[in-house]
Motif scaffolding. Structure first.
Motif, short mmCIF file in Angstrom:
data_model
loop_
_atom_site.label_atom_id
_atom_site.label_comp_id
_atom_site.label_asym_id
_atom_site.label_seq_id
_atom_site.Cartn_x
_atom_site.Cartn_y
_atom_site.Cartn_z
N GLY A 1 0.81 -1.21 0.00
CA GLY A 1 0.00 0.00 0.00
C GLY A 1 0.84 1.26 0.00
O GLY A 1 0.55 2.23 -0.72
N LEU A 2 1.91 1.26 0.80
CA LEU A 2 2.79 2.42 0.86
C LEU A 2 3.51 2.65 -0.47
O LEU A 2 3.66 3.78 -0.93
CB LEU A 2 3.82 2.24 1.97
CG LEU A 2 3.29 2.36 3.41
CD1 LEU A 2 4.34 1.91 4.40
CD2 LEU A 2 2.85 3.79 3.70
N ASN A 3 3.95 1.55 -1.09
CA ASN A 3 4.63 1.66 -2.38
C ASN A 3 3.69 2.19 -3.46
O ASN A 3 4.07 3.04 -4.27
CB ASN A 3 5.19 0.29 -2.79
CG ASN A 3 6.05 0.37 -4.04
OD1 ASN A 3 6.92 1.22 -4.16
ND2 ASN A 3 5.80 -0.52 -4.99
N ALA A 4 2.44 1.70 -3.42
CA ALA A 4 1.45 2.17 -4.40
C ALA A 4 1.13 3.64 -4.17
O ALA A 4 0.97 4.41 -5.13
CB ALA A 4 0.18 1.33 -4.29
N ALA A 5 1.04 4.05 -2.91
CA ALA A 5 0.75 5.45 -2.59
C ALA A 5 1.89 6.35 -3.05
O ALA A 5 1.66 7.46 -3.54
CB ALA A 5 0.54 5.60 -1.09
N PHE A 6 3.13 5.87 -2.88
CA PHE A 6 4.29 6.66 -3.32
C PHE A 6 4.27 6.86 -4.84
O PHE A 6 4.41 7.98 -5.33
CB PHE A 6 5.58 5.97 -2.90
CG PHE A 6 6.81 6.50 -3.59
CD1 PHE A 6 7.26 7.79 -3.33
CD2 PHE A 6 7.51 5.73 -4.52
CE1 PHE A 6 8.38 8.30 -3.97
CE2 PHE A 6 8.63 6.23 -5.16
CZ PHE A 6 9.06 7.52 -4.88
N LYS A 7 4.10 5.77 -5.59
CA LYS A 7 4.11 5.87 -7.05
C LYS A 7 2.98 6.78 -7.55
O LYS A 7 3.17 7.58 -8.47
CB LYS A 7 3.99 4.48 -7.67
CG LYS A 7 5.25 3.62 -7.48
CD LYS A 7 5.08 2.24 -8.10
CE LYS A 7 6.36 1.42 -7.94
NZ LYS A 7 6.21 0.06 -8.50
N ALA A 8 1.80 6.64 -6.92
CA ALA A 8 0.68 7.48 -7.32
C ALA A 8 0.93 8.94 -6.96
O ALA A 8 0.59 9.85 -7.73
CB ALA A 8 -0.61 6.99 -6.64
N SER A 9 1.56 9.19 -5.81
CA SER A 9 1.86 10.56 -5.39
C SER A 9 2.83 11.23 -6.35
O SER A 9 2.67 12.41 -6.69
CB SER A 9 2.46 10.57 -3.97
OG SER A 9 1.51 10.16 -3.03
N VAL A 10 3.85 10.49 -6.79
CA VAL A 10 4.80 11.03 -7.76
C VAL A 10 4.08 11.40 -9.06
O VAL A 10 4.25 12.49 -9.60
CB VAL A 10 5.93 10.02 -8.03
CG1 VAL A 10 6.78 10.46 -9.21
CG2 VAL A 10 6.81 9.85 -6.79
N MET A 11 3.27 10.49 -9.53
CA MET A 11 2.56 10.70 -10.80
C MET A 11 1.58 11.88 -10.70
O MET A 11 1.52 12.73 -11.60
CB MET A 11 1.81 9.41 -11.17
CG MET A 11 1.08 9.47 -12.49
SD MET A 11 0.46 7.84 -12.95
CE MET A 11 -0.58 7.46 -11.54
N LEU A 12 0.83 11.95 -9.61
CA LEU A 12 -0.15 13.01 -9.45
C LEU A 12 0.50 14.37 -9.23
O LEU A 12 0.05 15.38 -9.77
CB LEU A 12 -1.09 12.68 -8.29
CG LEU A 12 -2.03 11.49 -8.52
CD1 LEU A 12 -2.71 11.07 -7.23
CD2 LEU A 12 -3.07 11.81 -9.58
N SER A 13 1.59 14.41 -8.46
CA SER A 13 2.28 15.69 -8.23
C SER A 13 2.93 16.19 -9.50
O SER A 13 2.94 17.39 -9.78
CB SER A 13 3.31 15.55 -7.10
OG SER A 13 4.28 14.56 -7.40
#
Length: 545
Positions: free
Chosen positions: A300-312
């Motif tokens: 979950g943390l890894n998925a949140a990180f990748k999504a955060s990078v993409m969204l930012s």
């Protein structure tokens, strides 16, 4: 496809003021209506709607269009067919479709299988007990059309007994062919129908209740089902997303159902996959604040990180909420922690600091070598963002690593300020253009006298006027109350001024042109001087250079 006649009939049925007033508060202002622009933040109304011309334009950000359909497309981030269907629904207008029998049969298979699964759920004690244990209400069962897929043979027999084309069912992922012949994709599973954003069923998700190896499965990739572009529950959440300007992205079907049940009706879920770039156009619709609601485990943390990078990197606003202690949003709703969820969703950790913290957490920053690696990775991420974010968060990164801010390098470090080019505006030129727009029959007369090169500031607008007089970019001119519309006598007077100014400048230009041959130069000077003489007498002259 929606028929052209049907679209034209709908257009004739719509009034742009009535449509836009359902999204923003319009106030009468002379012959038009005004409001604060819905496409950018402002305190003074600069958004104008014309009931006479059925157009709209914002003088602040430049947004505009020639009909109510284009407004709905822009406001709700819908495609043209989706906006047509949205407006038809709003005004109880029946659209006509030109579809093949094959496409109708496709949809019929999925729709009827979904109804079949729903009926079986009602009589399946184990499935009902599991759903009840998870806290899902009867209302939510109906709202999300929860069903139950039986044995493989029962599904295939249902298709055969109802004379459905098995090739269609296979093509749409309901069944498939194996070594032993046909088999159902969903066997002894609770089913969750998945809809497209336009509200058409395109596939299923299924959760085992009899111990199959895969806890959850989805429909396979088909011509209408692409899990990397779909979000579970979006068809039910989209209206709330537009109104609340927020979307909560979760990891599972039950999270979505329980959050909706608790009033968090902007919740959606990815379909067993991480958030991808293909999801972004759908998420961006309506420009909502994006809340990632993920589990606190490693995945979950890894998925949140990748999504955060993409969204930012995509300039999305929002943040991340991580659920720890083995709990997820569905569990919290079931435990009655609604107020706690409210506070959590209202205060997510912004994407950029979350991503920076995640990068740093992978390294032992007490070790200089690891600290250096953390700095390099975090700095590379920072440089992938917009310049304002880089400048803002370089301090945050320096503080987190306890290093000097000068060690953080951004793409703006060697950039020098550039001059700002202010757009020049000539009221007289724009008034001439507006006068022609209001009465296009004047264009032929004007073209006998005027060339686009005579427009010092608005040459591009005049050239566009000649080729595409109905272009929506003219809305800003048409709705600008500061621009006059001349009568024929005043138009002639203004054209006289424009022509005299042009030929006077042309005379000076030709006199000092060293590239022209003597005979050619003499001929041009004679023509120009004659034109100036005629103009000073008050006579309009045809363009003859």
């Amino acid at each position: 496809m929606i028929t052209k006649d049907s679209i034209e009939n709908l257009k004739n049925h719509l009034d742009i003021v009535d449509v836009i007033s359902q999204y923003v508060e319009l106030k009468k202002s002379g012959a038009n209506f005004k409001a604060c622009c819905p496409f950018h933040g402002e305190d003074t109304p600069s958004f104008v709607v014309s009931p006479a011309k059925q157009i709209y334009h914002c003088f602040g950000c430049g947004a505009g269009g020639n009909n109510a359909i284009s407004f709905v497309m822009e406001y709700e981030k819908l495609s043209f067919p989706e906006a047509i269907e949205k407006l038809a629904s709003m005004y109880n207008f029946n659209l006509s479709y030109d579809e093949t029998n094959q496409k109708k049969q496709d949809l019929k298979v999925l729709e009827e299988v979904n109804k079949f699964y729903q009926k079986l759920f009602v009589s399946n004690t184990i499935a009902k007990e599991y759903i009840k244990k998870r806290g899902i209400s009867e209302f939510s069962i109906e709202k999300f059309e929860i069903g139950y897929a039986p044995s493989s043979s029962d599904t295939i027999n249902f298709l055969k007994n109802n004379y459905f084309n098995l090739a269609d069912a296979k093509e749409l992922g309901v069944i498939d062919t194996g070594q032993n012949g046909l088999y159902s994709r969903f066997i002894e599973r609770i089913t969750f129908p998945i809809y497209s954003q336009s509200g058409k069923i395109v596939g299923f998700g299924g959760r085992t209740i009899t111990g199959h190896n895969a806890k959850y499965v989805n429909s396979p990739q088909t011509k209408i089902f692409n899990k990397s572009k779909l979000l579970y529950g979006y068809n039910l959440a989209k209206e709330h997303i537009y109104k609340r300007n927020r979307i909560i992205v979760t990891e599972g079907y039950l999270d979505v159902i329980m959050l909706h049940q608790a009033g968090f009706t902007t919740a959606v879920a990815t379909l067993g996959t991480a958030l991808t770039k293909e999801h972004l156009p759908l998420i961006r619709r309506g420009e909502p604040r994006v809340i990632l609601a993920y589990d606190g485990d490693k995945a979950g943390l890894n998925a949140a990180f990748k999504a955060s990078v993409m969204l930012s990197q995509g300039d999305f606003e929002g943040g991340v909420v991580i659920f720890g202690e083995g709990k997820d949003p569905a569990d919290m709703v079931n435990d009655g922690k609604i107020e706690e969820l409210n506070k959590i969703f209202d205060n997510p950790k912004p994407f950029i600091p979350f991503a920076i913290d995640y990068i740093i957490s992978k390294y032992d920053i007490n070790d200089p070598s690891s600290k250096q690696k953390a700095l390099l990775e975090a700095n590379d991420y920072l440089k992938s963002l917009g310049i304002i974010y880089q400048d803002e968060y370089k301090r945050y990164l320096a503080q987190r690593l306890n290093v000097r801010e000068t060690l953080i390098k951004t793409t703006t470090d060697n950039v020098r300020p550039t001059e700002v080019n202010l757009t020049k505006i000539d009221i007289a030129e724009l008034c001439i253009i507006k006068t022609i727009l209001e009465k296009p029959s004047r264009l032929d007369k004007v073209l006998d006298l005027v060339d686009a090169s005579m427009f010092e500031y608005h040459r591009n607008e005049f050239e566009l006027l000649i080729t595409d007089i109905k272009n929506q970019s003219f809305n800003g001119i048409l709705l600008n109350d500061k621009l006059e519309v001349y009568d024929d006598e005043r138009l002639n007077s203004e054209l006289l001024v424009l022509l005299l100014k042009f030929y006077t400048n042309k005379l000076r230009s030709v006199q000092y042109d060293q590239t022209l041959a003597f005979r050619e130069k003499a001929t041009m000077l004679r023509k120009i001087k004659d034109n100036i003489y005629q103009l000073k007498l008050g006579k309009l002259v045809s363009y003859n250079l």
